[in-house]
Design a protein around this motif. Structure first.
Motif, PDB file in Angstrom:
ATOM      1  N   UNK A  59       0.795  17.591  -7.550  1.00 42.16           N
ATOM      2  CA  UNK A  59      -0.405  18.420  -7.503  1.00 42.16           C
ATOM      3  C   UNK A  59      -1.329  18.073  -6.348  1.00 42.16           C
ATOM      4  N   UNK A  60      -0.770  17.423  -5.338  1.00 42.95           N
ATOM      5  CA  UNK A  60      -1.522  17.096  -4.136  1.00 42.95           C
ATOM      6  C   UNK A  60      -0.707  17.570  -2.943  1.00 42.95           C
ATOM      7  N   UNK A  61      -1.388  18.114  -1.953  1.00 44.80           N
ATOM      8  CA  UNK A  61      -0.719  18.552  -0.725  1.00 44.80           C
ATOM      9  C   UNK A  61      -1.143  17.634   0.413  1.00 44.80           C
ATOM     10  N   UNK A  62      -0.142  17.054   1.071  1.00 42.03           N
ATOM     11  CA  UNK A  62      -0.379  16.178   2.215  1.00 42.03           C
ATOM     12  C   UNK A  62      -0.155  16.946   3.503  1.00 42.03           C
ATOM     13  N   UNK A  67       4.423  12.575   6.691  1.00 42.73           N
ATOM     14  CA  UNK A  67       5.839  12.307   6.451  1.00 42.73           C
ATOM     15  C   UNK A  67       6.583  12.218   7.777  1.00 42.73           C
ATOM     16  N   UNK A  68       7.550  11.315   7.838  1.00 46.17           N
ATOM     17  CA  UNK A  68       8.356  11.155   9.047  1.00 46.17           C
ATOM     18  C   UNK A  68       9.289  12.345   9.255  1.00 46.17           C
ATOM     19  N   UNK A  70      11.448  16.002   7.037  1.00 46.78           N
ATOM     20  CA  UNK A  70      11.451  16.952   5.928  1.00 46.78           C
ATOM     21  C   UNK A  70      11.978  16.362   4.625  1.00 46.78           C
ATOM     22  N   UNK A  71      12.813  15.335   4.705  1.00 47.72           N
ATOM     23  CA  UNK A  71      13.362  14.739   3.488  1.00 47.72           C
ATOM     24  C   UNK A  71      12.838  13.320   3.238  1.00 47.72           C
ATOM     25  N   UNK A  72      11.780  12.934   3.956  1.00 44.06           N
ATOM     26  CA  UNK A  72      11.188  11.609   3.737  1.00 44.06           C
ATOM     27  C   UNK A  72      10.631  11.522   2.323  1.00 44.06           C
ATOM     28  N   UNK A  73      10.706  10.339   1.713  1.00 38.90           N
ATOM     29  CA  UNK A  73      10.238  10.217   0.333  1.00 38.90           C
ATOM     30  C   UNK A  73       8.720  10.254   0.214  1.00 38.90           C
ATOM     31  N   UNK A  74       8.276  10.596  -0.985  1.00 34.10           N
ATOM     32  CA  UNK A  74       6.873  10.417  -1.359  1.00 34.10           C
ATOM     33  C   UNK A  74       6.789   9.002  -1.928  1.00 34.10           C
ATOM     34  N   UNK A  75       5.959   8.187  -1.308  1.00 36.11           N
ATOM     35  CA  UNK A  75       5.856   6.785  -1.702  1.00 36.11           C
ATOM     36  C   UNK A  75       4.645   6.596  -2.611  1.00 36.11           C
ATOM     37  N   UNK A  76       4.901   6.058  -3.797  1.00 35.58           N
ATOM     38  CA  UNK A  76       3.842   5.677  -4.728  1.00 35.58           C
ATOM     39  C   UNK A  76       3.733   4.163  -4.650  1.00 35.58           C
ATOM     40  N   UNK A 114       2.415   0.494   5.055  1.00 33.12           N
ATOM     41  CA  UNK A 114       2.806   1.270   6.242  1.00 33.12           C
ATOM     42  C   UNK A 114       2.848   2.759   5.880  1.00 33.12           C
ATOM     43  N   UNK A 115       3.775   3.127   5.019  1.00 36.62           N
ATOM     44  CA  UNK A 115       3.875   4.507   4.547  1.00 36.62           C
ATOM     45  C   UNK A 115       3.575   4.530   3.057  1.00 36.62           C
ATOM     46  N   UNK A 116       2.589   5.321   2.680  1.00 38.18           N
ATOM     47  CA  UNK A 116       2.225   5.450   1.270  1.00 38.18           C
ATOM     48  C   UNK A 116       1.519   6.785   1.092  1.00 38.18           C
ATOM     49  N   UNK A 117       1.775   7.445  -0.021  1.00 39.48           N
ATOM     50  CA  UNK A 117       1.161   8.748  -0.292  1.00 39.48           C
ATOM     51  C   UNK A 117       0.241   8.723  -1.500  1.00 39.48           C
ATOM     52  N   UNK A 118       0.615   7.975  -2.534  1.00 38.30           N
ATOM     53  CA  UNK A 118      -0.224   7.779  -3.713  1.00 38.30           C
ATOM     54  C   UNK A 118      -0.340   6.271  -3.888  1.00 38.30           C
ATOM     55  N   UNK A 119      -1.559   5.760  -3.854  1.00 29.77           N
ATOM     56  CA  UNK A 119      -1.763   4.312  -3.965  1.00 29.77           C
ATOM     57  C   UNK A 119      -2.626   4.001  -5.172  1.00 29.77           C
ATOM     58  N   UNK A 120      -2.063   3.215  -6.103  1.00 28.62           N
ATOM     59  CA  UNK A 120      -2.835   2.722  -7.232  1.00 28.62           C
ATOM     60  C   UNK A 120      -3.381   1.355  -6.850  1.00 28.62           C
TER      61      UNK A 120
END
Length: 198
Positions: A59-62, A67-68, A70-76, A114-120
């Motif tokens: 539910x979030x758009x980056x 992303x590096x 098109x198939x790079x992972x979403x990192x939590x 380095x690469x992170x999209x959702x950080x707790x």
């Protein structure tokens, strides 16, 4: 126990579109009560919060630059002490969001990110929160925590637990400043706050 069985049943079918899952899980968790008497690690509270972290990715758009490829992972990521144990890994295993796999990373220090999209950000980092947020400024990372004054101090989403229920408190301005767009579906189920800059 029944609550977690329901959550597990909702999540069970792999590849099922997330919006229906989110609505059911969100309704159950926001209106349902958590049993605070968990005997094993992680606690039920953090099992539920792990499911929320997974759903935030849907539910979030980056921006594309986050992303590096098109198939790079979403990192939590989890910064500091890990209250989730292996449950967060189990929650996202084999899941995809917009054809991107999900990956969990753990960090002891903010300079490891380095690469992170959702950080707790764990409560163990509360005394350093302002420095952490300053280090992550201008990066498109959804910053989540559960500390009492998390959004007032600059965090984006607080997973609050008043009276053993999960409640979302969202600082939309902080998310916008990081070039993130939070879906109205998520905002409808949350308390939206505006934190005035000093």
């Amino acid at each position: 126990m029944a609550l977690l069985r329901i959550v597990a049943r909702v999540r069970a079918p792999r590849g099922v579109r997330a919006s229906g899952t989110w609505c059911v899980v969100c309704g159950l968790l926001l209106l349902g009560r958590l049993d605070g008497s968990a005997q094993t690690e992680p606690s039920r509270e953090y099992q539920v919060k792990a499911v929320f972290l997974f759903n935030f990715a849907q539910f979030v758009e980056w921006p594309p630059a986050a992303f590096a490829g098109a198939s790079s992972p979403i990192v939590i990521g989890v910064l500091g002490e890990n209250p989730f144990g292996a449950y967060l890994d189990e929650t996202v295993r084999e899941e995809k969001v917009d054809n991107r796999p999900l990956e969990v990373q753990r960090y002891r220090r903010v300079d490891e990110i380095k690469t992170c999209h959702v950080l707790f950000i764990s409560r163990s980092e509360a005394s350093r929160l302002e420095q952490i947020l300053a280090s992550l400024k201008d990066r498109s990372i959804l910053i989540v925590g559960d500390g009492d004054d998390f959004v007032q101090r600059g965090g984006m989403i607080r997973l609050a637990t008043p009276q053993n229920t999960i409640r979302l408190i969202i600082n939309v301005e902080a998310a916008r400043a990081a070039n993130l767009t939070i879906s109205s579906k998520l905002l409808r189920s949350a308390e939206v706050v505006t934190v005035l800059k000093k």
